[in-house]
Design a protein around this motif. Structure first.
Motif, PDB file in Angstrom:
ATOM      1  N   GLU A   1     -12.278   2.393   4.605  1.00 50.86           N
ATOM      2  CA  GLU A   1     -11.280   2.463   5.674  1.00 50.86           C
ATOM      3  C   GLU A   1     -11.175   3.905   6.144  1.00 50.86           C
ATOM      4  OE1 GLU A   1      -7.138   2.007   4.537  1.00 50.86           O
ATOM      5  OE2 GLU A   1      -6.780   0.741   6.273  1.00 50.86           O
TER       6      GLU A   1
ATOM      7  N   GLU B   1       0.851  -1.190   0.000  1.00 55.58           N
ATOM      8  CA  GLU B   1       0.000   0.000   0.000  1.00 55.58           C
ATOM      9  C   GLU B   1       0.886   1.240   0.000  1.00 55.58           C
ATOM     10  OE1 GLU B   1      -3.036   0.157   3.037  1.00 55.58           O
ATOM     11  OE2 GLU B   1      -3.938   1.931   2.152  1.00 55.58           O
TER      12      GLU B   1
ATOM     13  N   ASP C   1      -5.381   2.882  -2.075  1.00 58.18           N
ATOM     14  CA  ASP C   1      -6.284   3.581  -1.164  1.00 58.18           C
ATOM     15  C   ASP C   1      -6.413   5.012  -1.678  1.00 58.18           C
ATOM     16  OD1 ASP C   1      -7.317   5.106   1.004  1.00 58.18           O
ATOM     17  OD2 ASP C   1      -6.535   3.647   2.441  1.00 58.18           O
TER      18      ASP C   1
ATOM     19  N   HIS D   1      -9.184   0.639  -1.511  1.00 59.44           N
ATOM     20  CA  HIS D   1      -9.689   1.234  -0.266  1.00 59.44           C
ATOM     21  C   HIS D   1     -10.266   2.623  -0.534  1.00 59.44           C
ATOM     22  CE1 HIS D   1      -6.438  -1.224   2.154  1.00 59.44           C
ATOM     23  NE2 HIS D   1      -7.272  -1.988   1.496  1.00 59.44           N
TER      24      HIS D   1
HETATM   25 ZN    ZN Z   1      -5.839   1.634   3.116  1.00 59.45          ZN
END
Ligand code: ZN
Length: 287
Positions: free
Chosen positions: A261, A152, A191, A217
């Motif tokens: 998230e 990530e 994300d 995300h």
């Molecule tokens: Zn994340």
């Protein structure tokens, strides 16, 4: 792009979103109440209720997992290297027991923050090189358990303390170096909070392709952001064009869950059912 407006079939809940309202078992029960079909749990939340009980609760509720948070923190001084390695091996074992499809990697920033007690360093180049080596080492163990690793990239504001991999390009460079055959063992968790600002985002998503896109995300970027860690916005309350990012990811063939998230003192202060109801509503309207 898939139509999310009619239901929340593809909503996954990262369990940190309601971490202060209840333990993992309570969160799983709440997901069942709200028809949420997937979660991404955190290691400390699993540890708090016990791995076996967590795995049983997931199974009993018929939940899928969209990841396991988190492995990584590869950067350390020499004295903490074994600790980092063993910690990541345990993460693989736990992910396997829970039936997770991948482990999300937050790779670590400077050693003194990633592995507290490590000697102070300002050498971010050395940290990045350690991350490369640490992922290579973890892959050997993860491969034997058939557990994919999802790097990530984190917003550059976290380069010092949490992750010195800050762009999708950087994450994909590591993937290409360590898994040139695109075996499925290594990919990225994208994300929107961390990557929305990146002028290279769209070409890098295309470069990633379906086999590198392991997780997606969502939350939102508030303006102003009062706290870089714990002031994430609910989708729709900030400035990220979430649909355009999802559209780019799905154009590559990503067909998995959209994982919510949100680390936010504001949302942690509200009742769990209210947060989940809002997540569902925003998933349908703005994700
Ligand atoms: Zn994340």
């Amino acid at each position: 792009m898939r139509d999310f407006s009619k239901d929340h079939r593809w909503l996954s809940l990262n369990t940190a979103t309601v971490r202060k309202q209840g333990d993992l078992v309570a969160i799983i029960e709440a997901c069942a109440r709200h028809g949420i079909r997937a979660i991404d749990p955190w290691r400390d939340q699993v540890a708090a209720v016990g791995l076996e009980r967590a795995a049983r609760a997931v199974r009993d509720a018929g939940l899928e997992l969209t990841g396991y948070c988190r492995g990584g923190m590869f950067t350390s001084d020499a004295a903490h290297r074994i600790e980092a390695r063993d910690d990541n091996r345990r993460a693989v074992d736990e992910a396997k027991a829970l039936g997770a499809p991948c482990i999300v990697l937050v790779v670590g920033g400077l050693p003194q923050y990633s592995r507290p007690g490590s000697a102070v360093s300002k050498d971010i180049l050395a940290a990045r090189s350690q991350v490369h080596d640490g992922i290579a080492e973890m892959m050997e163990y993860a491969d034997s358990a058939n557990m994919p690793l999802a790097i990530e990239p984190l917003h550059p504001a976290y380069a010092g303390d949490r992750a010195c991999v800050n762009t999708t390009k950087q994450a994909l460079d590591i993937c290409d170096a360590l898994d040139p055959k695109r075996s499925g063992a290594l990919g990225v968790a994208l994300d929107v909070y961390h990557i929305w600002w990146d002028p290279e985002l769209l070409p890098q998503i295309a470069r990633a392709g379906k086999d590198r896109l392991l997780a997606f995300h969502v939350c939102d970027w508030l303006v102003p952001t009062k706290d870089i860690l714990n002031d994430r916005g609910m989708m729709g309350d900030g400035v990220i064009d979430i649909k355009s990012v999802r559209s780019a990811v799905e154009a590559q063939g990503f067909a998995g869950y959209s994982e919510i998230e949100i680390f936010s003192e504001e949302w942690w202060s509200k009742p769990m059912d209210e947060v989940l109801r809002t997540c569902i509503e925003r998933h349908r309207s703005v994700v």
